[in-house]
Motif scaffolding. Structure first.
Motif, mmCIF file in Angstrom:
data_model
loop_
_atom_site.group_PDB
_atom_site.id
_atom_site.type_symbol
_atom_site.label_atom_id
_atom_site.label_comp_id
_atom_site.label_asym_id
_atom_site.label_seq_id
_atom_site.Cartn_x
_atom_site.Cartn_y
_atom_site.Cartn_z
ATOM 1 N N GLN A 151 0.827 -1.206 0.000
ATOM 2 C CA GLN A 151 0.000 0.000 0.000
ATOM 3 C C GLN A 151 0.864 1.260 0.000
ATOM 4 O OE1 GLN A 151 -2.709 0.244 3.300
ATOM 5 N NE2 GLN A 151 -4.093 1.567 2.163
ATOM 6 N N SER A 152 1.920 1.267 0.789
ATOM 7 C CA SER A 152 2.775 2.457 0.843
ATOM 8 C C SER A 152 3.522 2.662 -0.476
ATOM 9 C CB SER A 152 3.735 2.391 2.026
ATOM 10 O OG SER A 152 4.620 1.317 1.920
ATOM 11 N N ARG A 153 3.857 1.576 -1.170
ATOM 12 C CA ARG A 153 4.496 1.710 -2.489
ATOM 13 C C ARG A 153 3.522 2.320 -3.493
ATOM 14 N NH1 ARG A 153 6.354 -3.580 -1.998
ATOM 15 N NH2 ARG A 153 4.873 -4.273 -3.573
ATOM 16 N N MET A 154 2.278 1.874 -3.452
ATOM 17 C CA MET A 154 1.283 2.328 -4.425
ATOM 18 C C MET A 154 0.813 3.757 -4.148
ATOM 19 S SD MET A 154 1.126 -0.154 -6.479
ATOM 20 C CE MET A 154 -0.280 0.228 -7.481
ATOM 21 N N GLU A 155 0.622 4.094 -2.882
ATOM 22 C CA GLU A 155 0.036 5.387 -2.529
ATOM 23 C C GLU A 155 1.067 6.445 -2.181
ATOM 24 O OE1 GLU A 155 -2.708 4.594 0.623
ATOM 25 O OE2 GLU A 155 -4.015 3.388 -0.652
ATOM 26 N N GLY A 156 2.294 6.047 -1.892
ATOM 27 C CA GLY A 156 3.315 7.000 -1.486
ATOM 28 C C GLY A 156 3.075 7.460 -0.060
ATOM 29 N N ASN A 157 3.808 8.459 0.361
ATOM 30 C CA ASN A 157 3.674 8.974 1.722
ATOM 31 C C ASN A 157 2.420 9.838 1.830
ATOM 32 O OD1 ASN A 157 6.012 7.693 2.514
ATOM 33 N ND2 ASN A 157 7.299 9.455 2.098
ATOM 34 N N ARG A 158 1.620 9.559 2.857
ATOM 35 C CA ARG A 158 0.381 10.297 3.086
ATOM 36 C C ARG A 158 0.400 10.898 4.480
ATOM 37 N NH1 ARG A 158 -4.166 6.124 1.959
ATOM 38 N NH2 ARG A 158 -5.417 7.838 2.734
ATOM 39 N N THR A 159 -0.342 11.988 4.653
ATOM 40 C CA THR A 159 -0.443 12.657 5.947
ATOM 41 C C THR A 159 -0.991 11.695 6.987
ATOM 42 O OG1 THR A 159 -0.893 14.702 4.775
ATOM 43 C CG2 THR A 159 -1.399 14.679 7.114
ATOM 44 N N ASN A 160 -0.440 11.743 8.179
ATOM 45 C CA ASN A 160 -0.861 10.911 9.321
ATOM 46 C C ASN A 160 -0.693 9.415 9.092
ATOM 47 O OD1 ASN A 160 -1.575 13.189 10.827
ATOM 48 N ND2 ASN A 160 -3.602 13.235 9.891
ATOM 49 N N ARG A 161 0.188 9.031 8.212
ATOM 50 C CA ARG A 161 0.498 7.620 7.974
ATOM 51 C C ARG A 161 1.989 7.404 8.136
ATOM 52 N NH1 ARG A 161 -3.512 4.495 5.010
ATOM 53 N NH2 ARG A 161 -5.448 5.470 5.638
ATOM 54 N N THR A 162 2.346 6.204 8.508
ATOM 55 C CA THR A 162 3.766 5.861 8.595
ATOM 56 C C THR A 162 4.370 5.979 7.196
ATOM 57 O OG1 THR A 162 3.307 4.309 10.383
ATOM 58 C CG2 THR A 162 5.401 4.036 9.221
ATOM 59 N N PRO A 163 5.470 6.714 7.058
ATOM 60 C CA PRO A 163 6.074 6.857 5.728
ATOM 61 C C PRO A 163 6.605 5.522 5.216
ATOM 62 C CG PRO A 163 7.514 7.782 7.405
ATOM 63 C CD PRO A 163 6.232 7.402 8.091
ATOM 64 N N ALA A 164 6.630 5.397 3.908
ATOM 65 C CA ALA A 164 7.088 4.167 3.272
ATOM 66 C C ALA A 164 8.607 4.070 3.311
ATOM 67 C CB ALA A 164 6.624 4.142 1.825
ATOM 68 N N PRO A 165 9.125 2.860 3.513
ATOM 69 C CA PRO A 165 10.580 2.705 3.380
ATOM 70 C C PRO A 165 10.964 2.784 1.901
ATOM 71 C CG PRO A 165 9.554 0.584 3.820
ATOM 72 C CD PRO A 165 8.473 1.610 3.892
ATOM 73 N N PRO A 166 12.165 3.285 1.601
ATOM 74 C CA PRO A 166 12.599 3.359 0.201
ATOM 75 C C PRO A 166 12.757 1.962 -0.398
ATOM 76 C CG PRO A 166 14.242 4.343 1.681
ATOM 77 C CD PRO A 166 13.144 3.800 2.522
ATOM 78 N N PHE A 167 12.516 1.859 -1.696
ATOM 79 C CA PHE A 167 12.659 0.580 -2.394
ATOM 80 C C PHE A 167 13.273 0.816 -3.758
ATOM 81 C CE2 PHE A 167 8.562 2.207 -3.652
ATOM 82 C CZ PHE A 167 8.450 1.881 -4.996
ATOM 83 N N ILE A 168 13.727 -0.267 -4.370
ATOM 84 C CA ILE A 168 14.255 -0.210 -5.732
ATOM 85 C C ILE A 168 13.516 -1.236 -6.568
ATOM 86 C CG2 ILE A 168 16.548 0.609 -5.032
ATOM 87 C CD1 ILE A 168 17.579 -2.258 -5.426
ATOM 88 N N LYS A 169 13.542 -1.035 -7.879
ATOM 89 C CA LYS A 169 12.974 -2.016 -8.804
ATOM 90 C C LYS A 169 14.098 -2.541 -9.677
ATOM 91 C CE LYS A 169 9.151 -2.377 -10.299
ATOM 92 N NZ LYS A 169 7.808 -2.606 -10.695
ATOM 93 N N ILE A 170 14.147 -3.853 -9.788
ATOM 94 C CA ILE A 170 15.086 -4.512 -10.684
ATOM 95 C C ILE A 170 14.213 -5.291 -11.654
ATOM 96 C CG2 ILE A 170 17.013 -6.121 -10.872
ATOM 97 C CD1 ILE A 170 17.566 -5.527 -7.857
ATOM 98 N N GLY A 171 14.008 -4.723 -12.814
ATOM 99 C CA GLY A 171 13.017 -5.290 -13.724
ATOM 100 C C GLY A 171 11.646 -5.136 -13.091
ATOM 101 N N ARG A 172 10.929 -6.239 -12.923
ATOM 102 C CA ARG A 172 9.620 -6.203 -12.270
ATOM 103 C C ARG A 172 9.713 -6.462 -10.769
ATOM 104 N NH1 ARG A 172 5.751 -10.084 -15.366
ATOM 105 N NH2 ARG A 172 4.382 -9.325 -13.732
ATOM 106 N N ALA A 173 10.890 -6.868 -10.311
ATOM 107 C CA ALA A 173 11.062 -7.229 -8.903
ATOM 108 C C ALA A 173 11.267 -5.987 -8.037
ATOM 109 C CB ALA A 173 12.267 -8.159 -8.749
#
Length: 81
Positions: free
Chosen positions: A28-50
């Motif tokens: 959910q955090s990857r799809m929606e990004g950081n939102r007010t009053n929510r725990t921020p998403a940890p950073p991630f990387i994409k390697i192809g589709r992974a």
């Protein structure tokens, strides 16, 4: 096979276990990004589709949160009255 202690990049399942959050939180955090009053998403990387999470980024993300001694404590250091 590397264990989580000596791996550099974690899968979603490994990340959820490592940070103590659910896989649905990560998705959910990857799809929606950081939102007010929510725990921020940890950073991630994409390697192809992974999707992968770097251990160093996860450690920094975890360290960015305030450490509390009790729930009445202000995360910025002062106690609530």
């Amino acid at each position: 096979m590397p264990t989580t202690e000596n791996k550099r990049a974690f899968s979603e399942i490994e990340t959820a276990e490592y940070i103590g959050m659910s896989r649905s939180f990560l998705r959910q955090s990857r799809m929606e990004g950081n939102r007010t009053n929510r725990t921020p998403a940890p950073p991630f990387i994409k390697i192809g589709r992974a999707v992968r999470y770097l251990k160093e980024d996860l450690d920094n993300w975890l360290n960015s949160f305030s450490r509390l001694e009790h729930l009445g404590q202000d995360p910025h250091g002062a106690d609530h009255v």
